[in-house]
Motif scaffolding. Structure first.
Motif, PDB file in Angstrom:
ATOM      1  N   HIS A   1      41.835  29.627  63.858  1.00 38.10           N
ATOM      2  CA  HIS A   1      42.174  28.263  63.442  1.00 38.10           C
ATOM      3  C   HIS A   1      43.189  27.634  64.396  1.00 38.10           C
ATOM      4  O   HIS A   1      43.062  26.473  64.795  1.00 38.10           O
ATOM      5  CB  HIS A   1      42.721  28.270  62.012  1.00 38.10           C
ATOM      6  CG  HIS A   1      43.009  26.905  61.477  1.00 38.10           C
ATOM      7  ND1 HIS A   1      44.282  26.436  61.261  1.00 38.10           N
ATOM      8  CD2 HIS A   1      42.166  25.882  61.150  1.00 38.10           C
ATOM      9  CE1 HIS A   1      44.225  25.202  60.795  1.00 38.10           C
ATOM     10  NE2 HIS A   1      42.962  24.839  60.725  1.00 38.10           N
ATOM     11  N   GLU A   2      44.197  28.410  64.772  1.00 39.75           N
ATOM     12  CA  GLU A   2      45.201  27.926  65.729  1.00 39.75           C
ATOM     13  C   GLU A   2      44.539  27.547  67.056  1.00 39.75           C
ATOM     14  O   GLU A   2      44.830  26.497  67.643  1.00 39.75           O
ATOM     15  CB  GLU A   2      46.242  29.018  65.939  1.00 39.75           C
ATOM     16  CG  GLU A   2      47.249  28.734  67.039  1.00 39.75           C
ATOM     17  CD  GLU A   2      48.072  29.967  67.397  1.00 39.75           C
ATOM     18  OE1 GLU A   2      48.583  30.017  68.528  1.00 39.75           O
ATOM     19  OE2 GLU A   2      48.181  30.880  66.548  1.00 39.75           O
TER      20      GLU A   2
ATOM     21  N   GLY B   1      41.299  28.185  53.290  1.00 33.23           N
ATOM     22  CA  GLY B   1      41.973  27.017  52.715  1.00 33.23           C
ATOM     23  C   GLY B   1      42.197  25.873  53.670  1.00 33.23           C
ATOM     24  O   GLY B   1      42.883  24.910  53.322  1.00 33.23           O
ATOM     25  N   HIS B   2      41.622  25.948  54.882  1.00 34.67           N
ATOM     26  CA  HIS B   2      41.764  24.850  55.850  1.00 34.67           C
ATOM     27  C   HIS B   2      40.619  23.856  55.627  1.00 34.67           C
ATOM     28  O   HIS B   2      39.692  23.739  56.430  1.00 34.67           O
ATOM     29  CB  HIS B   2      41.743  25.391  57.277  1.00 34.67           C
ATOM     30  CG  HIS B   2      42.766  26.446  57.549  1.00 34.67           C
ATOM     31  ND1 HIS B   2      44.126  26.230  57.387  1.00 34.67           N
ATOM     32  CD2 HIS B   2      42.638  27.752  57.961  1.00 34.67           C
ATOM     33  CE1 HIS B   2      44.782  27.339  57.689  1.00 34.67           C
ATOM     34  NE2 HIS B   2      43.901  28.274  58.029  1.00 34.67           N
TER      35      HIS B   2
ATOM     36  N   SER C   1      37.054  39.325  59.950  1.00 32.03           N
ATOM     37  CA  SER C   1      37.387  38.229  59.030  1.00 32.03           C
ATOM     38  C   SER C   1      38.747  38.418  58.371  1.00 32.03           C
ATOM     39  O   SER C   1      39.033  37.807  57.345  1.00 32.03           O
ATOM     40  CB  SER C   1      36.306  38.115  57.942  1.00 32.03           C
ATOM     41  OG  SER C   1      36.191  39.347  57.229  1.00 32.03           O
ATOM     42  N   SER C   2      39.595  39.252  58.972  1.00 30.08           N
ATOM     43  CA  SER C   2      40.930  39.454  58.408  1.00 30.08           C
ATOM     44  C   SER C   2      41.777  38.201  58.587  1.00 30.08           C
ATOM     45  O   SER C   2      41.485  37.334  59.414  1.00 30.08           O
ATOM     46  CB  SER C   2      41.618  40.646  59.072  1.00 30.08           C
ATOM     47  OG  SER C   2      41.840  40.383  60.450  1.00 30.08           O
ATOM     48  N   GLU C   3      42.860  38.126  57.821  1.00 29.87           N
ATOM     49  CA  GLU C   3      43.711  36.929  57.849  1.00 29.87           C
ATOM     50  C   GLU C   3      44.304  36.653  59.228  1.00 29.87           C
ATOM     51  O   GLU C   3      44.291  35.507  59.688  1.00 29.87           O
ATOM     52  CB  GLU C   3      44.823  37.073  56.802  1.00 29.87           C
ATOM     53  CG  GLU C   3      45.637  35.804  56.571  1.00 29.87           C
ATOM     54  CD  GLU C   3      46.748  35.600  57.603  1.00 29.87           C
ATOM     55  OE1 GLU C   3      47.108  34.438  57.865  1.00 29.87           O
ATOM     56  OE2 GLU C   3      47.227  36.622  58.138  1.00 29.87           O
TER      57      GLU C   3
ATOM     58  N   CYS D   1      34.205  26.837  47.913  1.00 31.33           N
ATOM     59  CA  CYS D   1      35.648  27.101  48.052  1.00 31.33           C
ATOM     60  C   CYS D   1      36.474  25.929  47.524  1.00 31.33           C
ATOM     61  O   CYS D   1      37.517  26.126  46.885  1.00 31.33           O
ATOM     62  CB  CYS D   1      35.985  27.387  49.508  1.00 31.33           C
ATOM     63  SG  CYS D   1      35.359  28.972  50.120  1.00 31.33           S
ATOM     64  N   GLN D   2      36.024  24.716  47.795  1.00 32.54           N
ATOM     65  CA  GLN D   2      36.748  23.560  47.268  1.00 32.54           C
ATOM     66  C   GLN D   2      36.691  23.528  45.743  1.00 32.54           C
ATOM     67  O   GLN D   2      37.674  23.199  45.078  1.00 32.54           O
ATOM     68  CB  GLN D   2      36.159  22.270  47.853  1.00 32.54           C
ATOM     69  CG  GLN D   2      36.506  22.047  49.321  1.00 32.54           C
ATOM     70  CD  GLN D   2      35.936  20.758  49.863  1.00 32.54           C
ATOM     71  OE1 GLN D   2      34.807  20.385  49.553  1.00 32.54           O
ATOM     72  NE2 GLN D   2      36.712  20.070  50.680  1.00 32.54           N
TER      73      GLN D   2
END
Length: 489
Positions: free
Chosen positions: A391-392, A423-424, A382-384, A455-456
């Motif tokens: 996501h990409e 944040g997506h 779950s790292s950035e 999160c939102q």
């Protein structure tokens, strides 16, 4: 008239075809820059020419010259002169005929003994003063008899165009074929092959049209080379095309390779039909050059020396080596199989997963593309960097997968939670909506909705977070996030 446009693939702006875009910009800049400036100045000079007596004195002699020299434009020029239409085109053509222009300046057409000579000389001098310095003719191919051989123009002519329509048509086909070839070959090889195709097409044009008058320019020869490369990249893979044959047009799904001989035959038939103004032999030269380059390139790659390893190779490294070799040889099916085998040995190795995904996406309807996507979406790290890679890849998969994406309920819930934490929010929201529509009872649905809403809320998107309250109250009324949102109303 025949042409075919591929509809199978489309560019992805996550790996943009920058070189194709750059080639288009160079062509556009040259046309609307120095070429358009020269064209406007020549139009003013031509208007002045036609308002004088010069056409009546010079154009009949020019058409006679074309007929005497066997020019391919002679018949068309005689018809324009007889009908008194298209005289602007005759004047433009006359400017390109060096031999006739030399005779004019040597007083061999209107001689000093002619009673019109003094007036003609004055009008001709005035007209020539209005003509701009040559740019288009200087850098295009000169097909006049006795014209010097200038190989540099075999390349520069591929970046010049005769009209706005000529430019737009060529740039459309450059984009449609170029982005796929650029992705398959890599930018450096793509640029080299494009320039070589332009050179080969021009060489064929010089052989076919040299000594027949006129000039050669346009990117269509190089683009024909890209069309041949496209056909050999996809080979027998069935591609959907839009085609036009005279006044009939339709869609057809056919092996890409079958179009190569069809394109070649079309150019030969059109050339033998005797139509002027279109360089069909230039197109044929581009097709032949593109074909030759694609046939020789894998052979050149195979001929590179290979040093035998001192120890038995690691299975993972062997798969990577074979996948890389097959990719260079444009055998994408076999390359994808090897990348998949490597990914099974190291399922968390991001470079291998990326290579597998990028290779498989060249065939967006293949099972390999869907398998590559699932391996990426199931990564546990779950790292950035990993979430960013997921996501990409998700965006590319959503954009290209054929006939549609194949995501399980668990994958949708897992990705929604990860994207929300990163944040997506738009993609997380869409995944939750798809999850609710397809599997509202899945055990991961509540966790995904709760994570996105939480999160939102923490990101200050209170109104968006509250939109999930009705679903959470229905699915998990006692959940902590449900209570938080209920208290926050």
């Amino acid at each position: 008239m025949f042409y075919a446009i591929p509809l199978e693939s489309k560019p992805t702006w996550r790996n943009p075809p920058w070189l194709t875009v750059l080639l288009i910009l160079v062509n556009v800049a040259l046309f609307f820059g120095p070429q358009r400036t020269e064209e406007k100045a020549e139009a003013r000079a031509t208007a002045h020419y036609l308002s004088s007596n010069l056409p009546d004195w010079e154009l009949p002699a020019f058409v006679d010259h074309l007929e005497q020299t066997g020019s391919r434009f002679a018949k068309q020029a005689r018809a324009m002169l007889r009908r008194k239409v298209g005289r602007e085109r005759l004047v433009d053509l006359m400017r390109t005929e060096r031999k006739f222009e030399a005779r004019l300046r040597a007083d061999a057409v209107i001689t000093p003994s002619d009673p019109r000579y003094a007036e003609w000389k004055e009008r001709r001098t005035e007209y020539e003063r209005m003509l701009p310095a040559s740019f288009t003719r200087r850098w295009s191919m000169d097909f006049a008899e006795g014209a010097p051989l200038e190989p540099v123009t075999w390349l520069t002519s591929a970046f010049l165009h005769g009209s706005t329509g000529h430019l737009i048509g060529n740039m459309l086909f450059l984009f449609l074929f170029g982005f796929t070839v650029e992705l398959a070959l890599g930018r450096a090889t793509y640029l080299g092959f494009y320039l070589l195709a332009a050179f080969g097409a021009s060489a064929m044009a010089v052989w076919a049209y040299g000594g027949r008058g006129g000039h050669g320019l346009g990117a269509s020869g190089a683009i024909a080379g890209l069309m041949a490369m496209y056909a050999l990249i996809y080979k027998l893979r069935r591609i959907r095309f839009f085609y036009q044959f005279f006044f009939y047009f339709n869609y057809v799904t056919a092996p890409a390779l079958i179009l190569l001989p069809v394109w070649m035959a079309n150019e030969v038939v059109q050339h033998l039909g005797g139509e002027t103004g279109v360089g069909y032999m230039t197109h044929l030269g581009g097709l032949l050059t593109g074909t030759l380059l694609m046939l020789l390139w894998p052979a050149a790659r195979r001929s590179e020396p290979v040093v035998a390893p001192a120890a038995p190779p690691d299975p993972f490294d062997s798969h990577v080596e074979r996948a890389t070799r097959f990719g260079k040889q444009l055998q994408f099916d076999r390359a994808a199989t090897e990348w998949q085998a490597a990914a099974r040995l190291k399922p968390d190795h991001l470079p291998t997963l990326r290579a597998f995904f990028n290779t498989a996406r060249l065939q967006p309807a293949s099972d390999a593309f869907h398998r590559a996507a699932r391996l990426i979406f199931r990564l546990r790290d779950s790292s950035e960097p990993t979430v960013s890679f997921q996501h990409e890849s998700y965006k590319a998969y959503l954009d290209q997968a054929r006939p549609s994406v194949r995501l399980s309920a668990g994958e949708m819930g897992r990705l929604a939670g990860r994207f929300a934490r990163a944040g997506h929010f738009d993609d997380a929201r869409r995944l939750c909506q798809a999850l609710l529509a397809s599997a509202p009872g899945h055990e991961g649905a509540v966790d995904a909705l709760a994570m996105v809403a939480s999160c939102q809320w923490q990101a200050g998107q209170r109104e968006e977070a509250m939109n999930w309250l009705p679903q959470l109250q229905k699915l998990a009324p006692g959940h902590a996030v449900t209570r938080m949102l209920g208290e926050g109303r």
